[in-house]
Design a protein around this motif. Structure first.
Motif, PDB file in Angstrom:
ATOM      1  N   ALA A 190      30.290  37.250  44.050  1.00 29.18           N
ATOM      2  CA  ALA A 190      30.960  36.348  43.115  1.00 29.18           C
ATOM      3  C   ALA A 190      31.000  36.968  41.721  1.00 29.18           C
ATOM      4  O   ALA A 190      32.027  36.941  41.037  1.00 29.18           O
ATOM      5  N   ILE A 191      29.875  37.579  41.320  1.00 30.40           N
ATOM      6  CA  ILE A 191      29.823  38.194  39.989  1.00 30.40           C
ATOM      7  C   ILE A 191      30.807  39.361  39.910  1.00 30.40           C
ATOM      8  O   ILE A 191      31.558  39.494  38.943  1.00 30.40           O
TER       9      ILE A 191
ATOM     10  N   LEU B 253      39.068  38.466  38.987  1.00 29.06           N
ATOM     11  CA  LEU B 253      39.698  37.829  40.142  1.00 29.06           C
ATOM     12  C   LEU B 253      38.910  36.579  40.474  1.00 29.06           C
ATOM     13  O   LEU B 253      37.867  36.650  41.105  1.00 29.06           O
ATOM     14  N   SER B 254      39.396  35.429  40.012  1.00 25.62           N
ATOM     15  CA  SER B 254      38.612  34.232  40.282  1.00 25.62           C
ATOM     16  C   SER B 254      39.168  33.468  41.479  1.00 25.62           C
ATOM     17  O   SER B 254      38.744  32.365  41.758  1.00 25.62           O
ATOM     18  N   LEU B 255      40.128  34.078  42.206  1.00 24.96           N
ATOM     19  CA  LEU B 255      40.673  33.468  43.426  1.00 24.96           C
ATOM     20  C   LEU B 255      41.121  32.027  43.193  1.00 24.96           C
ATOM     21  O   LEU B 255      40.825  31.147  43.998  1.00 24.96           O
ATOM     22  N   GLU B 256      41.807  31.813  42.070  1.00 27.73           N
ATOM     23  CA  GLU B 256      42.296  30.466  41.769  1.00 27.73           C
ATOM     24  C   GLU B 256      43.072  29.915  42.963  1.00 27.73           C
ATOM     25  O   GLU B 256      43.844  30.631  43.601  1.00 27.73           O
ATOM     26  N   GLY B 257      42.828  28.686  43.273  1.00 23.53           N
ATOM     27  CA  GLY B 257      43.619  28.043  44.308  1.00 23.53           C
ATOM     28  C   GLY B 257      43.056  28.170  45.704  1.00 23.53           C
ATOM     29  O   GLY B 257      43.502  27.504  46.622  1.00 23.53           O
ATOM     30  N   ILE B 258      42.066  29.049  45.871  1.00 23.55           N
ATOM     31  CA  ILE B 258      41.454  29.145  47.195  1.00 23.55           C
ATOM     32  C   ILE B 258      40.234  28.226  47.233  1.00 23.55           C
ATOM     33  O   ILE B 258      39.404  28.250  46.331  1.00 23.55           O
TER      34      ILE B 258
ATOM     35  N   LEU C 207      33.565  39.786  41.568  1.00 21.69           N
ATOM     36  CA  LEU C 207      34.936  39.275  41.505  1.00 21.69           C
ATOM     37  C   LEU C 207      35.263  38.752  40.114  1.00 21.69           C
ATOM     38  O   LEU C 207      36.325  39.032  39.569  1.00 21.69           O
ATOM     39  N   VAL C 208      34.332  37.991  39.541  1.00 23.75           N
ATOM     40  CA  VAL C 208      34.592  37.425  38.219  1.00 23.75           C
ATOM     41  C   VAL C 208      34.718  38.542  37.182  1.00 23.75           C
ATOM     42  O   VAL C 208      35.584  38.509  36.303  1.00 23.75           O
ATOM     43  N   GLU C 209      33.840  39.554  37.295  1.00 28.54           N
ATOM     44  CA  GLU C 209      33.916  40.663  36.340  1.00 28.54           C
ATOM     45  C   GLU C 209      35.242  41.408  36.483  1.00 28.54           C
ATOM     46  O   GLU C 209      35.763  41.957  35.520  1.00 28.54           O
TER      47      GLU C 209
END
Lengths: 121, 286
Positions: free
Chosen positions: A88-89, A96-101, A91-93
């Motif tokens: 998760a860290i 890519l916060s995977l909005e909508g998933i 991806l956030v860095e």
């Protein structure tokens, strides 16, 4: 390939468990296999379980977003379950916060979420 | 270094250590308990011998080691470091005195013999200062770690609900720690709702807001929803002024409001059982 990411079925829900690190070719094959499964008319939802995944790159992430988009077109909701904090860290860095998933803490909660969205429809 | 000088200092060793102890007994800076007789003798003796060795080998390695451990010990136990300075000064005084008493009539020879020793003792003084600063920096670093450990607890409140009270200024280092702690807490407690209370954060700037958003996004990826509570008017002002888009992040003004929302999400109902009594009376006011 099947060893890397088995795709299982419970009731009418598909569960894909991604294991180890996937090479780009594996990822593409995984996507193909997944799509052919959820094509089946009785499919009600898909949970992608990342509990044992220990590494992600941008390609894997892009594929996850792709799968979600494709599944949506087919009317199948997707939930990502069991992501670990380091991933998760990462991806956030990467921004890519995977909005909508939709996400869930574990497989059980992921399935519950799918069942609930099914009811709401 | 010449053989003659080496031999001279080696022969004078006992005399010098003896003089040091004499001088140190009179010295008020060394009056404290840690510097009792046996201890002094050991310190002077070992310091003098490593100094001579280093002079022969033309390094400072052993001196650095001995002085470093003395400084570390003093800083670790919160002792005054002034006595350490005095020890080196006393060594210098005794060495000079010993040499002078041996060759009172030969100033050239005297300065030749004492020159190197003086230089090395001066270097030792520098080493001491550096060691003290280093030891203090180590202590500060350790304390920082302790502080970080203490400062970011993720508290499981109810089944599936976690509270993260943030208190104090948030810098990048702390923000990382907070994120790590929270994510691990979420996985450990399998909590799908997190209340982040920021009412204890005095200054909220872009940096803090950015870290907060990243934390919320990461928590969402795990499958947990965050509610940010305790947003004070100043914070709201800052956010609006800076034009930061909090987007889909759920915010509430107080912890109570956040809790109410969390209960709603989890289908909990907060209900008082029975009527009357003390609790009912106080509850009516709130």
């Amino acid at each position: 390939m099947q060893q890397q990411a088995p795709i299982l079925k419970i009731d009418d829900y598909w569960i894909a468990s991604v294991q180890g690190s996937l090479h780009d070719q594996d990822v593409i094959e995984f996507k193909e296999a997944l799509l052919s499964k959820i094509m089946q008319p009785e499919s009600k939802g898909l949970v992608i379980d990342l509990t044992v995944l220990d590494l992600v790159d941008s390609f894997v992430t892009k594929t996850l977003i792709d799968i979600r988009g494709l599944a949506k077109l087919m009317g199948v909701p997707v939930v990502i379950a069991g992501m670990s904090p380091p991933i998760a860290i990462t991806l956030v860095e990467m921004g890519l916060s995977l909005e909508g998933i939709d996400t869930a803490l574990n497989l059980q909660k992921g399935l519950d979420k799918l069942r609930n969205t099914g009811k709401e429809r | 270094m010449e053989q003659e000088i080496v031999e001279f200092w080696a022969d004078a060793r006992n005399e010098i250590v003896g003089k040091c102890i004499q001088l140190s007994v009179k010295d008020s800076a060394l009056g404290s308990d840690e510097w009792h007789q046996g201890n002094r003798e050991r310190v002077f003796d070992s310091l003098w011998s490593v100094l001579l060795q280093d002079m022969q080998d033309d390094t400072l390695a052993k001196t650095e080691e001995v002085i470093g451990s003395l400084a570390r010990e003093a800083v670790k136990y919160g002792r005054d470091v002034e006595p350490l300075e005095r020890i080196i000064e006393i060594l210098m005084e005794s060495a000079e005195e010993t040499a002078r008493s041996k060759y009172p009539e030969e100033p050239d020879r005297l300065s030749r013999i004492t020159g190197d020793v003086k230089e090395y003792l001066n270097k030792a003084m520098t080493v001491l200062a550096r060691s003290i600063i280093k030891a203090q920096a180590e202590v500060i670093e350790k304390q920082k770690d302790y502080l970080l450990e203490l400062s970011t607890p993720a508290i499981p409140l109810l089944d599936g609900i976690l509270i993260l009270p943030l208190i104090g200024t948030i810098d990048t280092r702390r923000a990382k720690q907070i994120m790590d702690n929270l994510l691990n807490g979420i996985v450990e407690a399998q909590a799908d709702t997190v209340l982040i209370d920021i009412s204890g954060v005095p200054i909220v700037d872009t940096q803090v807001a950015h870290h907060l958003m990243k934390t919320v996004q990461a928590a969402r990826l795990l499958g947990a929803r965050c509610i940010i509570v305790g947003i004070r008017p100043e914070f709201a002002q800052t956010i609006v002024k800076l034009g930061i888009d909090f987007g889909k992040i759920v915010t509430k003004n107080s912890l109570q409001a956040g809790l109410k929302l969390a209960f709603e999400w989890h289908n909990y109902e907060l209900r008082r059982v029975g009527g009357g009594g003390h609790h009912a009376a106080t509850g009516a006011n709130s």
